[in-house]
Design a protein around this motif. Structure first.
Motif, PDB file in Angstrom:
ATOM      1  N   MET A  75       0.821  -1.180   0.000  1.00 56.51           N
ATOM      2  CA  MET A  75       0.000   0.000   0.000  1.00 56.51           C
ATOM      3  C   MET A  75       0.871   1.251   0.000  1.00 56.51           C
ATOM      4  O   MET A  75       0.579   2.190  -0.722  1.00 56.51           O
ATOM      5  CB  MET A  75      -0.910  -0.025   1.222  1.00 56.51           C
ATOM      6  N   ASN A  76       1.923   1.265   0.824  1.00 55.41           N
ATOM      7  CA  ASN A  76       2.783   2.453   0.885  1.00 55.41           C
ATOM      8  C   ASN A  76       3.437   2.751  -0.460  1.00 55.41           C
ATOM      9  O   ASN A  76       3.610   3.909  -0.825  1.00 55.41           O
ATOM     10  CB  ASN A  76       3.847   2.293   1.968  1.00 55.41           C
ATOM     11  N   GLU A  77       3.804   1.743  -1.192  1.00 54.66           N
ATOM     12  CA  GLU A  77       4.474   1.953  -2.478  1.00 54.66           C
ATOM     13  C   GLU A  77       3.511   2.436  -3.557  1.00 54.66           C
ATOM     14  O   GLU A  77       3.925   3.050  -4.527  1.00 54.66           O
ATOM     15  CB  GLU A  77       5.161   0.670  -2.939  1.00 54.66           C
ATOM     16  N   LEU A  78       2.222   2.161  -3.395  1.00 54.51           N
ATOM     17  CA  LEU A  78       1.247   2.483  -4.444  1.00 54.51           C
ATOM     18  C   LEU A  78       0.401   3.715  -4.171  1.00 54.51           C
ATOM     19  O   LEU A  78      -0.234   4.229  -5.093  1.00 54.51           O
ATOM     20  CB  LEU A  78       0.320   1.280  -4.673  1.00 54.51           C
ATOM     21  N   THR A  79       0.361   4.203  -2.921  1.00 51.26           N
ATOM     22  CA  THR A  79      -0.599   5.267  -2.606  1.00 51.26           C
ATOM     23  C   THR A  79      -0.016   6.506  -1.943  1.00 51.26           C
ATOM     24  O   THR A  79      -0.733   7.475  -1.739  1.00 51.26           O
ATOM     25  CB  THR A  79      -1.705   4.737  -1.667  1.00 51.26           C
ATOM     26  N   VAL A  80       1.249   6.492  -1.592  1.00 53.52           N
ATOM     27  CA  VAL A  80       1.834   7.570  -0.797  1.00 53.52           C
ATOM     28  C   VAL A  80       2.506   8.611  -1.681  1.00 53.52           C
ATOM     29  O   VAL A  80       3.253   8.271  -2.592  1.00 53.52           O
ATOM     30  CB  VAL A  80       2.849   6.964   0.208  1.00 53.52           C
ATOM     31  N   ASP A  81       2.223   9.889  -1.390  1.00 53.08           N
ATOM     32  CA  ASP A  81       2.869  10.999  -2.099  1.00 53.08           C
ATOM     33  C   ASP A  81       4.059  11.556  -1.331  1.00 53.08           C
ATOM     34  O   ASP A  81       4.899  12.247  -1.896  1.00 53.08           O
ATOM     35  CB  ASP A  81       1.862  12.127  -2.345  1.00 53.08           C
ATOM     36  N   TRP A  82       4.099  11.300  -0.014  1.00 49.26           N
ATOM     37  CA  TRP A  82       5.204  11.756   0.833  1.00 49.26           C
ATOM     38  C   TRP A  82       5.684  10.592   1.680  1.00 49.26           C
ATOM     39  O   TRP A  82       4.891   9.901   2.309  1.00 49.26           O
ATOM     40  CB  TRP A  82       4.755  12.886   1.758  1.00 49.26           C
ATOM     41  N   ALA A  83       7.001  10.383   1.728  1.00 53.02           N
ATOM     42  CA  ALA A  83       7.592   9.320   2.528  1.00 53.02           C
ATOM     43  C   ALA A  83       8.919   9.784   3.090  1.00 53.02           C
ATOM     44  O   ALA A  83       9.767  10.289   2.344  1.00 53.02           O
ATOM     45  CB  ALA A  83       7.785   8.061   1.696  1.00 53.02           C
ATOM     46  N   HIS A  84       9.079   9.658   4.394  1.00 55.51           N
ATOM     47  CA  HIS A  84      10.337   9.997   5.062  1.00 55.51           C
ATOM     48  C   HIS A  84      10.803  11.419   4.757  1.00 55.51           C
ATOM     49  O   HIS A  84      11.985  11.673   4.566  1.00 55.51           O
ATOM     50  CB  HIS A  84      11.424   8.997   4.707  1.00 55.51           C
ATOM     51  N   GLY A  85       9.843  12.345   4.672  1.00 62.29           N
ATOM     52  CA  GLY A  85      10.185  13.742   4.467  1.00 62.29           C
ATOM     53  C   GLY A  85      10.430  14.143   3.029  1.00 62.29           C
ATOM     54  O   GLY A  85      10.785  15.275   2.762  1.00 62.29           O
ATOM     55  N   ARG A  86      10.242  13.225   2.120  1.00 62.08           N
ATOM     56  CA  ARG A  86      10.473  13.529   0.694  1.00 62.08           C
ATOM     57  C   ARG A  86       9.213  13.260  -0.116  1.00 62.08           C
ATOM     58  O   ARG A  86       8.509  12.300   0.126  1.00 62.08           O
ATOM     59  CB  ARG A  86      11.606  12.652   0.157  1.00 62.08           C
ATOM     60  N   GLN A  87       9.016  14.105  -1.100  1.00 61.16           N
ATOM     61  CA  GLN A  87       7.904  13.855  -2.004  1.00 61.16           C
ATOM     62  C   GLN A  87       8.286  12.703  -2.924  1.00 61.16           C
ATOM     63  O   GLN A  87       9.406  12.647  -3.442  1.00 61.16           O
ATOM     64  CB  GLN A  87       7.576  15.098  -2.825  1.00 61.16           C
ATOM     65  N   VAL A  88       7.375  11.770  -3.069  1.00 60.74           N
ATOM     66  CA  VAL A  88       7.588  10.625  -3.939  1.00 60.74           C
ATOM     67  C   VAL A  88       6.440  10.558  -4.932  1.00 60.74           C
ATOM     68  O   VAL A  88       5.358  11.069  -4.683  1.00 60.74           O
ATOM     69  CB  VAL A  88       7.683   9.301  -3.145  1.00 60.74           C
ATOM     70  N   ALA A  89       6.700   9.944  -6.045  1.00 60.41           N
ATOM     71  CA  ALA A  89       5.655   9.786  -7.057  1.00 60.41           C
ATOM     72  C   ALA A  89       5.249   8.318  -7.102  1.00 60.41           C
ATOM     73  O   ALA A  89       6.055   7.474  -7.487  1.00 60.41           O
ATOM     74  CB  ALA A  89       6.166  10.237  -8.417  1.00 60.41           C
ATOM     75  N   PRO A  90       4.024   8.017  -6.682  1.00 57.40           N
ATOM     76  CA  PRO A  90       3.588   6.626  -6.779  1.00 57.40           C
ATOM     77  C   PRO A  90       3.642   6.180  -8.241  1.00 57.40           C
ATOM     78  O   PRO A  90       3.397   6.984  -9.149  1.00 57.40           O
ATOM     79  CB  PRO A  90       2.150   6.650  -6.270  1.00 57.40           C
ATOM     80  N   PRO A  91       3.979   4.942  -8.480  1.00 59.59           N
ATOM     81  CA  PRO A  91       4.036   4.477  -9.865  1.00 59.59           C
ATOM     82  C   PRO A  91       2.664   4.611 -10.516  1.00 59.59           C
ATOM     83  O   PRO A  91       1.645   4.371  -9.881  1.00 59.59           O
ATOM     84  CB  PRO A  91       4.459   3.011  -9.736  1.00 59.59           C
TER      85      PRO A  91
END
Length: 176
Positions: A1-17
């Protein structure tokens, strides 16, 4: 779920695939990181369907009380993916308890098992252990396994960032 739905992780903006192949790769990496075998039968189409499921499961990890709409959504997943307890397994191993039919598709099996697990946690009064990270700029979900259900962060890096930030604020205010 974290890899597919999160826009922010550990203080950094991430782009879900956002494509099937990228989602498939993210799921495979998550399986490996969890010490589980990679699923060779996971296709990009399965990964796309699982991304939808992950988004539907995500509200169970929200802060505060469980809402009627979240519970209804979880119930709909249980029914739609035919979550039913049964024993099955491989011919060379002992039977295992699963919450999907032995002939269920990969997406139905994973969804039924995940939705049942969340429903069981909530149903036995442990829903408060389904948490989202409280660190700034982190949306990762986790299950709190501490004895007193006091975990606030998804991991040590977010905990350290939050403590350092609080220290800097106290120091700037002159109270430390």
């Amino acid at each position: 779920m974290n890899e597919l739905t999160v826009d922010w992780a550990h203080g950094r903006q991430v782009a879900p695939p956002d494509t099937g192949p990228e989602r498939r790769a993210a799921i495979q990496e998550a399986l490996t990181a969890a010490g589980l075998p990679r699923s060779e039968s996971l296709s990009p189409a399965h990964a796309d369907r699982l991304a939808v499921v992950a988004a539907r499961l995500r509200p169970a990890f929200g802060a505060g009380a469980r809402t009627e709409s979240m519970i209804e959504g979880l119930n709909q997943l249980l029914v739609r993916h035919a979550a039913v307890p049964n024993l099955h397994g491989h011919p060379d191993g002992p039977p295992v308890l699963a919450f999907h039919r032995a002939d269920a598709s990969l997406v139905d099996a994973w969804t039924a098992d995940a939705a049942t697990a969340l429903a069981m946690v909530i149903g036995v009064g442990q829903g408060a252990r389904l948490r989202s990270c409280e660190a700034t700029n982190c949306e990762r979900a986790f299950f709190d396994t501490t004895r007193n259900a006091s975990r606030r962060f998804c991991g040590l890096s977010c905990q350290n960032r939050a403590k350092a930030s609080a220290y800097r604020l106290r120091r700037a205010a002159g109270t430390d």
